[in-house]
Write a protein that holds these residues in place. Sequence first.
Motif, PDB file in Angstrom:
ATOM      1  N   SER A  13      -4.248  33.905 -55.227  1.00 39.67           N
ATOM      2  CA  SER A  13      -2.906  33.781 -54.670  1.00 39.67           C
ATOM      3  C   SER A  13      -2.925  33.771 -53.147  1.00 39.67           C
ATOM      4  O   SER A  13      -2.020  33.267 -52.512  1.00 39.67           O
ATOM      5  N   GLN A 168       7.290  35.901 -63.381  1.00 35.95           N
ATOM      6  CA  GLN A 168       6.374  36.910 -63.915  1.00 35.95           C
ATOM      7  C   GLN A 168       4.964  36.351 -64.059  1.00 35.95           C
ATOM      8  O   GLN A 168       3.976  37.034 -63.757  1.00 35.95           O
ATOM      9  N   SER A 171       3.329  36.042 -60.677  1.00 39.27           N
ATOM     10  CA  SER A 171       3.098  37.321 -60.007  1.00 39.27           C
ATOM     11  C   SER A 171       1.761  37.934 -60.415  1.00 39.27           C
ATOM     12  O   SER A 171       1.325  38.926 -59.832  1.00 39.27           O
TER      13      SER A 171
END
Length: 320
Positions: A13, A168, A171
């Motif tokens: 990420s 979600q 994440s």
Amino acid sequence: MEHQEKAPEGNLSKLMEFVLLDFADVPHLQGFLFGLFSLIYIIILMGNGIIFLITKLDPGLQTPIYFFLGNFSLLEICYVSVTLPRMLTSLWTQRKTVFLVACATQMCFILILGATECFLLALMAYDCYTAFCSPLHYPLVMNYKVYFQLVAGSCISGIPVQTGQTGQIFSLPFCGSNLINYFFCDVPHILKLACGDAFLNEMLVFTVAALFVLVPFLLILVSYGKIISTFFKLPSATGRGKAVSTCSSHVMVVVVFFRLGLVTYLRPKTQGSAGTNKVFSLFYRIVMPVFNPMIYSLRNKDVMMALRQWPCKYLSSLKN
């Protein structure tokens, strides 16, 4: 063509990008595929665009089933436009990377539009059921206000759930390879790149799929169960012929849509079947929207008549 783009140690990420391989395994066909998919995209836009326009402009098609059909065609255009332009850009520029935010946005729109399509097919089945099982109450049950609210509800209902599910999923921490052997950002392939235990996320995906796919499918089955029961009680062959003419197109689309969807997402994702899965997905996502306008126009006399008369009406309106 082999990609050596790998994520460094740590959380992907931080890099904020994935690599969609799409057709990287056939580099010699990139130009041909670009031309082919460009032609397919134009056909989808024209075919579904014409169906959308005639259902809105032709006075003879101002009924609920054609209102739903017009919105279904518009939905098909939006659905394909979320994935195909990026694929064409990748084939033309050979740039395979996609930023994490863009990937999440694409997935979110795919999920929302997919859920909307399922509900819209269920509404079309309910319309057929009401028309043939309760014809006297049909004008009261299905009017402009009601079916506008139903379509709006179908479009809006999936937004908060699918947006939350996308948030979600993205994440999660990502690690290892950032390569996605697929054409677009889809849930199963993104979850494969997540670190740690994604069991809760997988269960959430299954629950949402059951809500937005299984429930509409069951409603369609119940509607057509009632229609079949009424069909055999009709006294005349004319009534039966009208029922078949009106509902057969919708039945064909429903069968192909849900069957290919189940094959695409429930087929075992073994390493040896990766190429087959991509072919099924390609057909499901891109080729189906080409055939849907043909199915509805060729199997429906009202649509065929409107298609023949529409150019003449349009030219006469320009003269006036």
